[in-house]
Design an enzyme around this catalytic site. Structure first.
Site, PDB file in Angstrom:
ATOM      1  N   GLY A  69       9.148  44.175  62.470  1.00 32.61           N
ATOM      2  CA  GLY A  69       8.323  44.057  63.674  1.00 32.61           C
ATOM      3  C   GLY A  69       7.384  45.247  63.736  1.00 32.61           C
ATOM      4  O   GLY A  69       7.670  46.293  63.153  1.00 32.61           O
TER       5      GLY A  69
ATOM      6  N   GLN B 182       1.989  51.266  68.014  1.00 33.97           N
ATOM      7  CA  GLN B 182       2.514  52.155  66.972  1.00 33.97           C
ATOM      8  C   GLN B 182       1.431  52.571  65.980  1.00 33.97           C
ATOM      9  O   GLN B 182       1.612  53.556  65.256  1.00 33.97           O
ATOM     10  CB  GLN B 182       3.654  51.455  66.207  1.00 33.97           C
ATOM     11  CG  GLN B 182       4.871  51.184  67.077  1.00 33.97           C
ATOM     12  CD  GLN B 182       5.948  50.447  66.332  1.00 33.97           C
ATOM     13  OE1 GLN B 182       5.939  49.213  66.311  1.00 33.97           O
ATOM     14  NE2 GLN B 182       6.848  51.166  65.694  1.00 33.97           N
TER      15      GLN B 182
ATOM     16  N   CYS C 269      13.628  52.247  64.429  1.00 32.63           N
ATOM     17  CA  CYS C 269      12.223  52.136  64.842  1.00 32.63           C
ATOM     18  C   CYS C 269      11.336  52.840  63.824  1.00 32.63           C
ATOM     19  O   CYS C 269      11.648  53.960  63.396  1.00 32.63           O
ATOM     20  CB  CYS C 269      12.033  52.771  66.223  1.00 32.63           C
ATOM     21  SG  CYS C 269      10.336  52.631  66.822  1.00 32.63           S
ATOM     22  N   LEU C 270      10.241  52.183  63.450  1.00 35.71           N
ATOM     23  CA  LEU C 270       9.362  52.782  62.444  1.00 35.71           C
ATOM     24  C   LEU C 270       8.686  54.041  62.988  1.00 35.71           C
ATOM     25  O   LEU C 270       8.154  54.846  62.233  1.00 35.71           O
ATOM     26  CB  LEU C 270       8.312  51.757  61.999  1.00 35.71           C
ATOM     27  CG  LEU C 270       8.906  50.529  61.295  1.00 35.71           C
ATOM     28  CD1 LEU C 270       7.844  49.506  60.987  1.00 35.71           C
ATOM     29  CD2 LEU C 270       9.681  50.907  60.046  1.00 35.71           C
TER      30      LEU C 270
ATOM     31  N   HIS D  13      12.209  44.741  71.630  1.00 32.61           N
ATOM     32  CA  HIS D  13      11.916  46.078  71.109  1.00 32.61           C
ATOM     33  C   HIS D  13      10.399  46.288  71.036  1.00 32.61           C
ATOM     34  O   HIS D  13       9.890  47.339  71.440  1.00 32.61           O
ATOM     35  CB  HIS D  13      12.557  46.228  69.715  1.00 32.61           C
ATOM     36  CG  HIS D  13      12.255  47.528  69.043  1.00 32.61           C
ATOM     37  ND1 HIS D  13      13.164  48.545  68.911  1.00 32.61           N
ATOM     38  CD2 HIS D  13      11.115  47.979  68.469  1.00 32.61           C
ATOM     39  CE1 HIS D  13      12.600  49.575  68.283  1.00 32.61           C
ATOM     40  NE2 HIS D  13      11.356  49.244  67.992  1.00 32.61           N
ATOM     41  N   GLU D  14       9.672  45.251  70.563  1.00 36.07           N
ATOM     42  CA  GLU D  14       8.202  45.377  70.433  1.00 36.07           C
ATOM     43  C   GLU D  14       7.521  45.383  71.797  1.00 36.07           C
ATOM     44  O   GLU D  14       6.561  46.119  72.009  1.00 36.07           O
ATOM     45  CB  GLU D  14       7.632  44.229  69.575  1.00 36.07           C
ATOM     46  CG  GLU D  14       8.214  44.103  68.185  1.00 36.07           C
ATOM     47  CD  GLU D  14       8.233  45.408  67.398  1.00 36.07           C
ATOM     48  OE1 GLU D  14       9.116  45.552  66.530  1.00 36.07           O
ATOM     49  OE2 GLU D  14       7.386  46.280  67.648  1.00 36.07           O
TER      50      GLU D  14
ATOM     51  N   HIS E 247       7.402  48.722  73.222  1.00 38.62           N
ATOM     52  CA  HIS E 247       6.334  49.559  72.656  1.00 38.62           C
ATOM     53  C   HIS E 247       5.040  49.374  73.449  1.00 38.62           C
ATOM     54  O   HIS E 247       4.337  50.337  73.740  1.00 38.62           O
ATOM     55  CB  HIS E 247       6.062  49.197  71.183  1.00 38.62           C
ATOM     56  CG  HIS E 247       6.970  49.884  70.203  1.00 38.62           C
ATOM     57  ND1 HIS E 247       7.057  51.238  70.069  1.00 38.62           N
ATOM     58  CD2 HIS E 247       7.848  49.365  69.303  1.00 38.62           C
ATOM     59  CE1 HIS E 247       7.943  51.541  69.120  1.00 38.62           C
ATOM     60  NE2 HIS E 247       8.433  50.409  68.642  1.00 38.62           N
TER      61      HIS E 247
END
Ligand SMILES: O=C(O)C[C@@H](Cc1ccccc1)[C@H](O)SCc1ccccc1
Ligand SMILES: [Zn+2]
Length: 171
Positions: free
Chosen positions: A44, A49, A90-91, A132-133, A136
């Site tokens: 994702g 991000q 998480c990236l 989760h996205e 963000h």
């Protein structure tokens, strides 16, 4: 590939604005985000991000990396009170994994890359990833659900890793 912002970069806390017009610029950004996500690798990625503060997220849970999902101006509605824990990463917060409770089933309404509205009911990993996205886009990170002590330890760990990277560069 697009550079991914890392915690605790304050830009990650920006609230994303709705996409006004779904045009070629948005389609190009979505394609670049998918490429960046596949390379990370991740399942994702939210526009926040990559420092683009618009409501756009991309997801692909497939092994073959050939089932991309794109959500523009997404809205989610929980479909149950039940929550499920999941060991999230998480990236934007590398090397950190911790359990987060999220709604077990959600309905997501969004626009697709042609600007057409669609909706999807999700459970399992897809429900976790969507929530989760969506966080963000609201400037929220999964580490916000952890204890302040854990968050402080994460900041220290990232700062230390940064110092080591700096020292390596000078040599
Ligand atoms: O930073 C991101 O948004 C990418 C996240 C998405 C995600 C986090 C937690 C749970 C599901 C999705 C991940 O870094 S993608 C990496 C990954 C791969 C498989 C399973 C969990 C996380
Ligand atoms: Zn993330």
């Amino acid at each position: 590939l697009l550079p991914i912002l890392n915690f605790p970069d304050p830009r990650l806390r920006t609230k994303a604005k709705p996409v006004e017009v779904v045009d070629d610029q948005i389609r190009t950004l979505a394609a670049d985000m998918l490429e960046t996500m596949y390379a990370a690798p991740g399942i994702g990625l939210a526009a926040s991000q990559v420092d683009r503060h618009i409501q756009l997220i991309v997801i692909d849970l497939s092994e073959e990396k050939n089932q991309p999902l794109v959500f523009i101006n997404p809205k989610i509605t929980p479909l149950t009170q039940d929550t499920q824990p999941y060991e999230e990463g998480c990236l934007s917060v590398p090397q950190v994994f911790d359990k987060v409770e999220r709604s077990a089933q959600v309905k997501i309404e969004a626009l697709d890359l042609d600007g057409k509205p669609f909706e999807l009911e999700a459970d399992g990993l897809l429900a976790v990833c969507i929530q989760h996205e969506m966080d963000h886009l609201d400037g929220k990170l999964f580490v916000d659900y952890l204890s302040p002590l854990k968050r402080q330890r994460i900041r220290e760990k990232i700062a230390k890793a940064e110092r080591i990277r700096e020292k390596e560069k000078v040599k």
